[in-house]
Write an enzyme that holds these catalytic residues in place. Structure first.
Site, PDB file in Angstrom:
ATOM      1  N   CYS A 257      97.809  94.317 -17.165  1.00 36.40           N
ATOM      2  CA  CYS A 257      98.376  95.397 -17.178  1.00 36.40           C
ATOM      3  C   CYS A 257     100.059  95.445 -17.457  1.00 36.40           C
ATOM      4  O   CYS A 257     100.482  96.376 -17.938  1.00 36.40           O
ATOM      5  CB  CYS A 257      97.954  96.144 -16.141  1.00 36.40           C
ATOM      6  N   ASP A 258     100.549  94.581 -16.310  1.00 41.76           N
ATOM      7  CA  ASP A 258     101.865  94.902 -16.103  1.00 41.76           C
ATOM      8  C   ASP A 258     102.679  93.885 -16.425  1.00 41.76           C
ATOM      9  O   ASP A 258     104.228  93.931 -16.172  1.00 41.76           O
ATOM     10  CB  ASP A 258     102.156  95.114 -14.621  1.00 41.76           C
TER      11      ASP A 258
ATOM     12  N   CYS B  83      97.828  93.099 -11.507  1.00 43.92           N
ATOM     13  CA  CYS B  83      97.038  93.102 -12.648  1.00 43.92           C
ATOM     14  C   CYS B  83      98.241  92.669 -13.914  1.00 43.92           C
ATOM     15  O   CYS B  83      99.023  93.475 -14.424  1.00 43.92           O
ATOM     16  CB  CYS B  83      96.670  94.356 -13.324  1.00 43.92           C
TER      17      CYS B  83
END
Ligand code: NAP
Length: 344
Positions: A170-171, A167
């Site tokens: 997200c990261d 992701c």
């Protein structure tokens, strides 16, 4: 009143039909008492599940959505959604899902932010356990979607959260001015790669063929981005690193040459598998675990319907999932109304 039943070897409260006393003490979502058996339980809260809830709610069916502990499905991990009709400037995935959730609640759907743990479709009413509570309903809509596939190579599991991710939204921010690898050649991989260029100094896309599967518009954007580099005809054989990702060992599929690429992060983006483990042995599935729809949205079990990526390995769009959620809801509404009419 019967307080407990055993179900898959565990003791659970089962709310008997039309009983209100003790179980009204039980709380769902921290605030809502369970005081009735549901007309329909929807398992999953992506576009398919929440669209289904909007329709069953508007049809005045008593609706419970078992949304999952991380609700909203894949769009919660997406940035801009540009191809969902009605948003000419695009909309952030989480905003779209929040809107759908609010819309479902507006029409009376109750939402439980727990994972469904087990089901029992052996008789009627149908049973679903989530968060240690057993729920009963006339109909169930399976809308559990799909999850990212894994490469299954050495280092992938061990270095999850230490540089290995599925992701970018997200990261991605952890990789400012770093070099990252994206594995895959589809729309997801191109979206991940393009998104990662906001942070990373270099994004290397490793693809097993010499052409991409991604849509033309995403290909154009990726090819014209100076930070993105392609490593063609190659597969990742191992993710390297002790405490965190330090590189990947890659093999060319045409020449057999093996080489290493140094990198700080690896984003695996090679497609999805359906989240249908829970239903194994209860409804018919194909060899890849997708629920088989017999007649439009009906599964092999009467009263159990399916929508979205739990059955669809072909289109996999937010809009098609939403459309199928609508179809499953309409089928479930007819099914429940028929039951109620018969029992009058
Ligand atoms: P996908 O289209 O199935 O693509 C998966 C990619 O990973 C393919 O390029 C495939 O290679 C590669 N791959 C699969 N298994 C692999 C393995 N074991 N090792 C190395 N490479 C592997 O999956 P997706 O990109 O996640 O997209 C899924 C669906 O969602 C598609 O229908 C897509 O159009 C849709 N989607 C749409 C959008 C959008 O419209 N904005 C965004 C994301 C996803 P091959 O090409 O050789 O098979």
């Amino acid at each position: 009143m019967k307080a407990f039943n055993t179900f898959n070897g565990k003791a659970f409260y089962f709310k008997p039909l039309k009983s209100r006393s003790m179980l009204s003490m039980l709380k769902v979502s921290g605030s809502k008492p369970i005081n009735e058996t549901y007309d329909v339980i929807i398992i999953g809260s992506g576009p398919a599940g929440l669209t289904a809830a909007i329709y069953t709610g508007r049809a005045r069916l008593k609706t419970l959505v078992i949304a999952g502990s991380s609700w909203g499905g894949q769009l919660m991990l997406t940035s801009q959604v540009e191809n969902y009709p009605g948003f000419p400037e695009g909309i952030l995935g989480p905003d779209l899902m929040n809107n759908m959730l609010k819309q479902a609640e507006r029409f009376g759907a109750e939402i439980v932010f727990e994972d469904a743990e087990s089901v029992d479709f052996s008789g009627k009413p149908l049973k679903v356990v989530a968060g240690g509570v057993a729920y009963e309903s006339h109909a169930v809509i399976i809308a559990t979607g799909a999850s990212p596939k894994e490469l299954g190579v050495e280092g992938e599991e061990r270095l999850k959260g230490k540089g290995v991710s599925n992701c970018a939204v997200c990261d991605g921010a952890f990789f400012k001015d770093k070099t990252v690898v994206v594995v895959g050649g589809g729309d997801s991989a191109m979206e991940e790669a393009i998104f990662l260029t906001k942070f990373a100094k270099k994004v290397k896309v490793i693809h097993r063929r010499s052409e991409l599967r991604a849509s033309k518009i995403l290909q154009e954007r990726a090819f014209s981005n100076p930070k993105i580099e392609f490593v063609w005809n190659s597969v990742v054989e191992e993710i390297l690193g002790k405490e965190h990702v330090e590189g990947v060992r890659v093999k060319r599929v045409d020449t057999g040459e093996v080489f290493e690429i140094k990198c700080d992060g690896v984003f695996v983006s090679i497609g999805y598998r359906p989240n249908t483990e829970l239903f194994k042995g209860w409804v018919e599935m194909d060899e890849k675990g997708y629920v088989v729809a017999k007649d439009f949205t009906e599964t092999s079990v009467e009263g159990v319907f399916v929508a979205g990526e739990a059955k669809d390995h072909r289109y996999r769009q937010a809009i098609t999932a939403a459309g199928e959620g609508c179809q499953a809801a309409l089928d479930a509404i007819k099914y429940v109304e028929d039951i109620k009419n018969r029992s009058k």
